[in-house]
Design a protein around this motif. Sequence first.
Motif, short mmCIF file in Angstrom:
data_model
loop_
_atom_site.label_atom_id
_atom_site.label_comp_id
_atom_site.label_asym_id
_atom_site.label_seq_id
_atom_site.Cartn_x
_atom_site.Cartn_y
_atom_site.Cartn_z
N GLY B 146 0.84 -1.18 0.00
CA GLY B 146 0.00 0.00 0.00
C GLY B 146 0.88 1.23 0.00
N GLN B 147 0.24 2.37 -0.14
CA GLN B 147 0.98 3.62 -0.08
C GLN B 147 0.33 4.54 0.94
OE1 GLN B 147 1.37 5.58 -3.86
NE2 GLN B 147 2.86 4.11 -4.60
N VAL B 148 1.17 5.39 1.52
CA VAL B 148 0.69 6.40 2.44
C VAL B 148 1.56 7.63 2.22
CG1 VAL B 148 2.22 5.70 4.36
CG2 VAL B 148 0.01 6.73 4.89
N ARG B 149 1.02 8.80 2.48
CA ARG B 149 1.86 10.01 2.36
C ARG B 149 2.98 9.91 3.36
NH1 ARG B 149 -2.10 14.94 2.77
NH2 ARG B 149 -0.18 16.03 3.34
N ALA B 150 4.17 10.33 2.95
CA ALA B 150 5.35 10.17 3.80
C ALA B 150 5.10 10.78 5.17
CB ALA B 150 6.56 10.82 3.13
N GLY B 151 5.41 10.02 6.19
CA GLY B 151 5.25 10.49 7.56
C GLY B 151 3.86 10.36 8.11
N ARG B 152 2.93 9.88 7.30
CA ARG B 152 1.53 9.83 7.74
C ARG B 152 1.06 8.44 8.19
NH1 ARG B 152 -2.05 14.10 6.49
NH2 ARG B 152 -0.85 16.02 6.64
N ALA B 153 1.92 7.44 8.09
CA ALA B 153 1.51 6.11 8.56
C ALA B 153 1.19 6.19 10.04
CB ALA B 153 2.61 5.09 8.31
N ILE B 154 0.08 5.56 10.46
CA ILE B 154 -0.36 5.66 11.85
C ILE B 154 0.05 4.39 12.59
CG2 ILE B 154 -2.29 6.19 13.37
CD1 ILE B 154 -3.83 7.12 10.84
N LEU B 155 0.99 4.56 13.52
CA LEU B 155 1.56 3.41 14.23
C LEU B 155 0.75 3.09 15.49
CD1 LEU B 155 5.34 4.37 13.94
CD2 LEU B 155 3.90 3.15 12.31
N ARG B 156 1.08 1.94 16.09
CA ARG B 156 0.45 1.59 17.36
C ARG B 156 1.02 2.43 18.51
NH1 ARG B 156 1.45 -4.80 16.41
NH2 ARG B 156 -0.12 -5.05 14.78
N SER B 157 2.18 2.98 18.27
CA SER B 157 2.91 3.63 19.35
C SER B 157 2.60 5.12 19.49
CB SER B 157 4.42 3.45 19.11
OG SER B 157 4.75 3.92 17.82
N GLY B 158 1.61 5.61 18.76
CA GLY B 158 1.39 7.06 18.73
C GLY B 158 0.44 7.60 19.78
N ALA B 159 -0.06 6.74 20.65
CA ALA B 159 -1.02 7.23 21.65
C ALA B 159 -0.29 7.91 22.80
CB ALA B 159 -1.87 6.08 22.18
#
Lengths: 342, 342
Positions: B146-159
């Motif tokens: 898949g593709q995502v805008r650079a820096g925009r992938a949403i990780l599990r660690s972002g909370a």
Amino acid sequence: MAHPDEFALIRAWTEGRQRADFLSSRGVVTGIGDDTAVVASPGGETEWLLTVDAMAEGVHFRPETMGDADVGYKAMASCISDIAAMGGRPLHALVTVCVPPSWTPARTQALYDGLYACADRHGVAIIGGDTTASRADLVISVTVTGQVRAGRAILRSGASPGQKVFLTGPIGLAAAGLYGLLHPEAPRPPDSLVRAHRRPEPHVRAGLLLSEQGFGRALNDISDGLACEAWEIAEASGVGMVLREEDLPVAGELAAYARRCGRSPLDWMLYGGEDYALVGTIDAADEDEAKRAFREAGLPFFLVGETVSGPPGVWLETATGKRVAVAKRGYDHFRGEDGEGG
Amino acid sequence: MAHPDEFALIRAWTEGRQRADFLSSRGVVTGIGDDTAVVASPGGETEWLLTVDAMAEGVHFRPETMGDADVGYKAMASCISDIAAMGGRPLHALVTVCVPPSWTPARTQALYDGLYACADRHGVAIIGGDTTASRADLVISVTVTGQVRAGRAILRSGASPGQKVFLTGPIGLAAAGLYGLLHPEAPRPPDSLVRAHRRPEPHVRAGLLLSEQGFGRALNDISDGLACEAWEIAEASGVGMVLREEDLPVAGELAAYARRCGRSPLDWMLYGGEDYALVGTIDAADEDEAKRAFREAGLPFFLVGETVSGPPGVWLETATGKRVAVAKRGYDHFRGEDGEGG
């Protein structure tokens, strides 16, 4: 039940299932049918190569001839070899391992050791995977990505009449090693042949040289044997291919072992497979330059034949100048043959 | 033999095996450990997402509850769901199918029909694969890019503490459907629950909205049950997560079926899995805007709790205000539990 030909079935299940304009909207340059898929990258200067290869216990490997680490190594090597066969640089891998209850964690650990050993050797980052249970057999599936300069991926379909056919290394060694391991009554095979079976090396540098210097016209890795892979190029390109028996590179240890076994090495070389040397074509005008480039890179390069016009096919020209048709056969899982080097 | 915890083993086999500077030289932004890997693309404006998921006969599916086409559909859906769980747009798939002799070509054809049905529905181009034999069971492994805008992938660690926890749809339906199929003595489940088990839909549009509009801070798909996935976010982010029982969305048909079965729907909702709704967090300040954005897109969006500081963990706040610890459990293949909806 009898299964029809594997490739015909897979074609029936996949061919034409998605429209060309849809595939193109997803950046697909080359889809199902070559060593790897080729997809456009947003930047435009490179293209991505994607390939997957699976090995199942009892079908593609047996504990009698392969250690667990060897299985991991070979699963990774076969996938990297597909990238090499496009002229690409392998970059990333994702690994699926389905582990039956009979495998101890130590065995799975060894499998991973082999996967990492091959990945490290070829500069491949293992970035993901799925490790899960299976009921009966170990199954391993490896996905590898690679990159190639845009437009430089070398397809099977790029051959045309009048080109030179090359090999990037001697062949038949893995099949000879397997033969020795499967036949306890046969002479013990030398370590180099056993190693060729257990730890095949993909010819990544040779593939890169062919794409980066622009020599490669058609390319395939010899996973299923020279006969089969040459046929694939011949059919995809619509050319005939003549291989000269005298010019096929016979490794010294292969010749010696074949003699000790009372066999001709030619059968192993044509139908053995799993050596992962590359077979391909270059323009006749590039012959000298390509030879020099390979020599300078310290890589083997053997010119072994020519492409000719006419119906697709592969012929072997013997020392006496006779042309013998080479059968289009390699390993076909669905025929229930042995999976290794068969 | 008893296997230790699956994740601990896989970590032992993979963690720290390749150096950070090597991975970074291969463009790896996020490696093993999240829903998908993230790798840089030469252009720089987008990043690639890569994930693989496998299903094995008798472990992840049984012919009593899943048709062959359903198996193909679900294998593709679970992989696409991993892309959704990063906020990405799924693009390509490669498919490994290991087919035992007991499967007729018609069954494998049905499997491919399901694969293509799901791929077509979500705009995914199937660009390669490996179809091969297995001795005993069908194994299917799907790789999706898949593709995502650079820096925009949403990780599990972002909370982080003080965020709102959301769900992108009701949960527990697939588990309830499976329960009904596995228990002939139970009331017959309605078609919608059976369909949730057989043909789960990844929440691709919700994931894209979260990444493109920049709302998503942490994100996971509920493949292994809300409890397990919420725990993953809590542990990866180092936060506590409080879910309010009253705000968890209970689908009408789930509530009705649970009543007929004399069961509480909560167990299916917390520990069921395989619904592929997304769970994640947004900043508290974005609550109104996020709600509006989902409403305008015609997508469900339920605020179900908050993140709190303190040791990682998940709690359920009951209607009476009592906080009950939620067990960190989901499906673990290596414990030999049932693979479906766990």
